[in-house]
Design a protein around this motif. Structure first.
Motif, short mmCIF file in Angstrom:
data_model
loop_
_atom_site.label_atom_id
_atom_site.label_comp_id
_atom_site.label_asym_id
_atom_site.label_seq_id
_atom_site.Cartn_x
_atom_site.Cartn_y
_atom_site.Cartn_z
N ALA A 109 0.83 -1.25 0.05
CA ALA A 109 0.12 -0.05 0.16
C ALA A 109 1.01 1.40 0.09
N ILE A 135 -6.10 8.90 4.54
CA ILE A 135 -5.01 7.91 4.35
C ILE A 135 -3.93 7.57 5.85
N VAL A 138 -5.70 6.64 8.91
CA VAL A 138 -5.67 5.06 9.08
C VAL A 138 -4.31 4.50 9.25
N TRP A 139 -3.46 4.85 8.46
CA TRP A 139 -2.01 4.17 8.62
C TRP A 139 -1.45 4.67 9.83
N THR A 142 -3.82 2.49 12.48
CA THR A 142 -3.75 0.87 12.49
C THR A 142 -2.86 0.29 13.55
N SER A 257 -9.27 -5.35 -0.25
CA SER A 257 -8.54 -4.10 -0.11
C SER A 257 -7.24 -3.85 -1.03
N ALA A 330 -11.13 -0.29 6.15
CA ALA A 330 -10.26 0.41 5.04
C ALA A 330 -11.10 0.15 3.61
N VAL A 337 -4.47 0.26 2.21
CA VAL A 337 -4.02 -0.15 3.52
C VAL A 337 -2.92 -1.33 3.58
N SER A 338 -2.16 -1.32 4.44
CA SER A 338 -0.83 -2.51 4.47
C SER A 338 -1.61 -3.63 5.10
N GLU A 341 1.21 -4.18 7.61
CA GLU A 341 1.11 -3.54 8.89
C GLU A 341 -0.08 -4.03 9.85
N ILE A 342 -1.16 -4.18 9.48
CA ILE A 342 -2.36 -4.82 10.18
C ILE A 342 -1.92 -5.95 11.05
#
Length: 393
Positions: A109, A135, A138-139, A142, A257, A330, A337-338, A341-342
């Motif tokens: 992402a 964005i 959210v990043w 998260t 996503s 997301a 979104v990555s 990362e999640i």
């Protein structure tokens, strides 16, 4: 249609397919079922097969929002030409390939978003600050929300005064309620997007608020009762079943996503080419993810499963529940979104709940966060520099 335009579109399409393959072969194809493989709930090859199927389903039924945001919502004032799309996709996919080869956690992402913004700025586009704020929020949130939620769940599950016959069904019921209210393609009026509760409202002819409450409650009760019975009958078997179900839903959410990162840049070109619909493009991206999951993900699943094997089914469930919820948020917001990362954030949260501060490696976290930030910055620079250099000739 001009032959040159068609050739450029086909080249952009191949770059999009390559990106789809990278997504399926990378973290999006490996992380959903790595906990289940680590817990010996499913074999590696079967996990790769299942994650590919659910990734394809998610791409087709939930991929439109993120695709639209990536294709048309990141840069204002300009429409990326075919060459710009090719540069952005190859820059993002190339950095991902370097990350896979070197072992650095490059986030898809971050690379695709950065590359598209860089290309757009090089073409004279204007920043879309409102979208960037969304964005960025959210990043940034998260890791906090996902890690905090995973920490809370992992703190409760092993407690003797909180029976798992109640906590696990309750978590499953929460996931069921969310699933009943998220939007899927083709379920809305006139074939548009809609949720299962809105479909039920139209079929029953009742008020939308009443339908949402009644149908959501019904789904929650049915899921709770089914999982409760399964856990009471065989605790270890019931935990495995919940883990497999969550892995399938996370794989589905990953497809919904992540496909936008691969096919979103193609959407503006469809207006000029006019030979394909967005639904067909989403299907193509989903098939690319499926092939990547089947051919490239098994090796990464096996590797990640060794790290997940120490988690056990309870910590894995604690990590996958917030992963599913964040991914669906997301998709709803249309924010790229990555999944790296999640999942990493959720694992850190669940690990801290069980092992305390000793289970968290600050240096490794800083390196990972640095790689995420560096992914975006480097992709933006590569996209801007490549497009500027091409414009000079």
């Amino acid at each position: 249609m001009e032959l040159q335009l068609l050739a450029l579109f086909l080249t952009a399409g191949l770059a999009s397919l390559f990106m789809s393959w990278v997504i399926g072969a990378g973290s999006s194809g490996a992380t959903p079922f790595a906990p289940a493989v680590g817990a010996n709930a499913i074999s590696t090859m079967r996990a790769a097969f299942v994650v590919g199927i659910f990734g394809l389903a998610g791409a087709v039924t939930q991929g439109a929002n993120v695709s639209e945001a990536v294709g048309r919502g990141l840069v204002g004032g300009v429409t990326l030409p075919a060459m710009g799309v090719i540069v952005a996709l190859l820059a993002g996919a190339g950095l991902m390939a370097v990350g896979i080869y070197t072992g650095y956690p490059i986030a898809t992402a971050f690379t695709v978003t950065g590359a598209i913004i860089g290309v757009g700025m090089a073409l004279g586009g204007t920043p879309v600050w409102g979208k960037y704020q969304q964005i960025g929020a959210v990043w940034v949130l998260t890791p906090v929300v996902g890690g905090g939620f995973a920490y809370a769940i992992a703190s409760v599950l092993p407690r003797p005064d909180v029976p798992e016959a109640a906590t696990i069904p309750t978590l499953a019921a929460l996931v069921g309620v969310v699933l009943a209210n998220v939007e899927f393609a083709f379920l809305g009026a006139d074939g548009g997007p809609g949720s299962l509760t809105s479909l039920g409202q139209r079929l029953l002819g009742i008020d939308i608020v009443v339908a949402t409450v009644v149908l959501s409650g019904t789904v929650a009760a049915v899921v709770w009762a089914a999982v409760y019975r399964d856990i009471r009958h065989d605790k270890s078997g019931g935990l495995r079943h919940v883990l497999l179900a969550l892995g399938s839903l996370v794989a589905f959410s990953a497809g919904g996503s992540q496909v936008g990162l691969a096919v979103g840049p193609l959407l503006p070109l469809l207006d000029d080419v006019g030979i394909l619909s967005p639904a067909v493009v989403l299907l193509g991206g989903g098939l690319g993810i499926l092939v990547g999951s089947w051919t490239g993900a098994p090796r990464m699943i096996k590797s990640l499963a060794q790290d997940y094997s120490s988690l056990g089914p309870r910590r894995s469930i604690a990590a996958l529940v917030p992963s599913f919820l964040i991914a669906q948020l997301a998709v709803f917001l249309g924010v790229p979104v990555s999944f790296n990362e999640i999942i990493v954030s959720a694992i850190i949260g669940s690990g801290a709940a069980v092992g305390g501060s000793e289970a968290v490696d600050p240096r490794k976290i800083l390196v990972t966060v640095g790689a995420w930030a560096g992914s975006f910055t480097l992709a933006l620079a590569v996209g801007f520099g490549s497009m500027t250099a091409m414009g000079a000739f």
